[in-house]
Scaffold this active site. Structure first.
Site, PDB file in Angstrom:
ATOM      1  N   SER A 290       0.813  -1.210   0.000  1.00  0.00           N
ATOM      2  CA  SER A 290       0.000   0.000   0.000  1.00  0.00           C
ATOM      3  C   SER A 290       0.854   1.272   0.000  1.00  0.00           C
ATOM      4  O   SER A 290       1.625   1.497  -0.922  1.00  0.00           O
ATOM      5  CB  SER A 290      -0.952  -0.048   1.200  1.00  0.00           C
ATOM      6  OG  SER A 290      -1.924   0.972   1.124  1.00  0.00           O
ATOM      7  N   ASP A 301      10.667   5.450  -9.288  1.00  0.00           N
ATOM      8  CA  ASP A 301      10.326   6.086 -10.559  1.00  0.00           C
ATOM      9  C   ASP A 301      11.100   7.382 -10.781  1.00  0.00           C
ATOM     10  O   ASP A 301      11.346   7.783 -11.920  1.00  0.00           O
ATOM     11  CB  ASP A 301       8.823   6.370 -10.620  1.00  0.00           C
ATOM     12  CG  ASP A 301       8.006   5.142 -10.990  1.00  0.00           C
ATOM     13  OD1 ASP A 301       8.614   4.082 -11.225  1.00  0.00           O
ATOM     14  OD2 ASP A 301       6.765   5.245 -11.063  1.00  0.00           O
ATOM     15  N   LYS A 315      -0.347  -4.044  -3.637  1.00  0.00           N
ATOM     16  CA  LYS A 315      -1.672  -3.494  -3.307  1.00  0.00           C
ATOM     17  C   LYS A 315      -1.776  -2.093  -3.910  1.00  0.00           C
ATOM     18  O   LYS A 315      -1.226  -1.134  -3.385  1.00  0.00           O
ATOM     19  CB  LYS A 315      -1.894  -3.426  -1.799  1.00  0.00           C
ATOM     20  CG  LYS A 315      -3.266  -2.876  -1.404  1.00  0.00           C
ATOM     21  CD  LYS A 315      -3.432  -2.840   0.107  1.00  0.00           C
ATOM     22  CE  LYS A 315      -4.807  -2.307   0.508  1.00  0.00           C
ATOM     23  NZ  LYS A 315      -4.948  -0.859   0.219  1.00  0.00           N
TER      24      LYS A 315
END
Length: 548
Positions: A290, A301, A315
């Site tokens: 999560s 990223d 998740k």
């Protein structure tokens, strides 16, 4: 002109079609609610036995929600404390974990530092006897927990039986608002590498992370290990704030896309960063989920940190709590989140189930390619894949059983009765003699564990007998049984290091609480040591963040 009119008619038709579908769906929901209400009334009036209406309907609600995903959950008025604790990390009570002991007793398992339990002197191993004279014998941990919790500043008398003390002890305890620590421990691993153990995303946890970094920088930290292993997530806004500590203002951290516009949002960094240069290794494992995946994935990223460990849980769903009648609430999935590269890490497709009704993981062959800011290739649909993959150590069967057995508690209690507290965690060391003493206690106790090889061999033998092969293979089975004979001495010695880590943690937490347990575990932590090695190899660290 005709094309324009046609386009307008097409839009009107599509709009009408959507409205009709929406209206039809609303009618279906309303009609099914009427059916459900009618069934409940019929059961209440005519069913042969008396029904607990509340329980019956709750079973129906839970069964309905189980068809969706495991994160959509109904909370009745009585359960709202659980929801509040999940989102805030706070509750009112004594500030201690409890556990079942000898199958029918509840004991203190781990008081939090500075909590009411710690202040009055409750110790690990204390058996809870009664609360304000109400007998606790035969009650489970959930029932006892409910009795220990209550409104802040309310008091009660707790009576316990302490091992080694003949008479019961009574303590007057005043409940306080307890905040479970999001950062149980932080400290220096080397003169230049800081470490943060980060366990949950609760209210204001980002401030704790910020404070830890500032303190460690003052102590000389120029590099950081951020440990997100077993961090199951929490508030997305806190993940946004922590990413902001390391990246410039105005960067997208995550986008939320839901069916309704109100469920969609974009989370961007709002403040000036704390540190843009500090090299970071983020540790993850299969229980990193999560908001932890948003934090680690966003840093990945943006090529701002090296992710190390095992693939995360996957998740990519976001939940929102909505109020219900009679002071209840439903926590329901309202959106999916997407990382800065555009990927969603959701690993399980709950909208498609197999013949057995189970949702399955998205196949790697069906995932899509995305790219980091530096052009490194990433994929969606299966959690965060680390930049440095390190396979998680498997826990031996005997170690897993010992971790939940009373013999571990008993040895920790006996050890602390015989030894003064060490000056620091760094000075504590479990000796070989201590380990042998623990082994003797295990062998003299009623400790039992299932040895998987024996279990599988028995199953194979039963199948061989059923299929008629046992007569011819009997001698071979007998020889194999002798070689695989249950040998607890062998298993204890074979897994000595893991068991010593387990026992050390049990002892240290009694002297130095949760922070001490984390610090002690770092002595044995191979992944953290690998992270330090990587941070000290600047060339290798930098190469991992570049397009290959």
């Amino acid at each position: 002109m005709r094309k324009f009119v046609f386009a307008c008619l097409l839009c009107v038709c599509c709009g009408l079609g959507f409205a009709q579908n929406h209206s039809a769906n609303n009618f279906t929901v309303a009609s099914q609610i009427d059916v459900l209400g009618a069934i409940c009334k019929e059961l209440n009036m005519y069913y042969v036995d008396s029904l607990d209406a509340k329980k019956t309907i709750r079973v129906g609600i839970d069964a309905m929600l189980q068809q969706l995903d495991p994160y959509t959950v109904y909370y009745s008025q009585e359960d709202m404390g659980d929801l509040k604790m999940m989102t805030t990390g706070k509750y009112a009570g004594i500030g201690s974990m409890i556990r079942l002991y000898q199958k029918d007793k509840v004991i203190i398992a781990e008081p939090y530092e500075g909590s009411p339990a710690a202040k009055v002197g409750l110790k690990v191993g204390d058996v809870l006897i009664d609360i304000d004279g109400k007998d606790l014998r035969g009650k489970n941990t959930s029932e006892v927990s409910d009795m220990l919790r209550g409104d802040p500043q309310t008091s009660f008398v707790l009576t316990v039986q302490r091992p080694g003390v003949e008479e019961p002890l009574s303590f007057k305890i005043t409940r306080e608002t307890i905040s479970t620590p999001a950062v149980p421990y932080y400290g220096m691993l080397t003169p230049t590498v800081g470490y943060i153990d980060f366990t949950q995303f609760t209210d204001n946890c980002s401030a704790n992370v910020r404070r830890a970094i500032i303190e460690m920088r003052q102590q000389g930290a120029t590099k950081l290990v951020l440990d997100l292993r077993d961090n199951g997530g929490g508030l997305l806004s806190e993940a946004q704030e922590i990413v902001n500590l390391f990246v410039p203002k105005g960067k997208t951290v995550a986008k939320l896309l839901g069916k309704n516009k109100s469920a969609s949002a974009e989370y961007t960094t709002k403040r000036e960063p704390l540190d843009l240069q500090m090299p970071i290794v983020v540790l993850v494992n299969g229980n990193t989920a999560s908001s932890s995946e948003i934090l680690s994935g966003a840093l990945q990223d943006m090529d701002r940190a090296v992710i190390m460990g095992a693939r995360t849980y996957g998740k990519g769903l976001v939940q929102t709590a909505r109020d219900l009648p009679y002071n209840g609430s439903i926590k329901l999935t309202t959106a999916k989140y997407y990382l800065p590269s555009g990927r969603c890490v959701q690993a399980i497709d709950y909208t498609h189930r197999n013949a057995a009704g189970r949702a399955e993981r998205i196949a790697d062959s069906l995932t899509n390619v995305f790219y980091t800011e530096a052009g490194r290739e990433m994929r969606d649909g299966g959690g965060i894949y680390p930049d440095v993959v390190v396979k998680e150590d498997t826990v031996a069967n005997i170690t897993a059983y010992l971790s939940a057995d009373d013999v571990l508690i008993d040895y920790g209690t006996q050890y602390c009765q015989k030894h003064e507290a060490p000056a620091s965690v760094a000075e504590f060391k479990l000796t070989d003699a201590d380990f042998q003493e623990f082994c003797e206690l295990v062998k003299n106790s009623d400790f039992k564990y299932d040895k998987q090889t024996e279990s599988l061999l028995k199953r194979l033998k039963d199948i061989a007998q059923f299929e008629g092969y046992l007569t011819d293979a009997g001698a071979e089975f007998e020889a194999l049984e002798k070689k695989l004979n249950h040998n607890i001495d062998f298993d204890l010695q074979q897994n000595k290091e893991d068991i010593m880590m387990l026992v050390s943690g049990e002892i240290v937490k009694r002297y130095f609480y949760q922070a001490g347990s984390v610090q002690e575990s770092l002595k044995y932590d191979k992944l953290t040591k690998q992270a330090v090695e990587l941070l000290n190899d600047t060339e290798k660290y930098n190469s991992l963040l570049k397009k290959q």
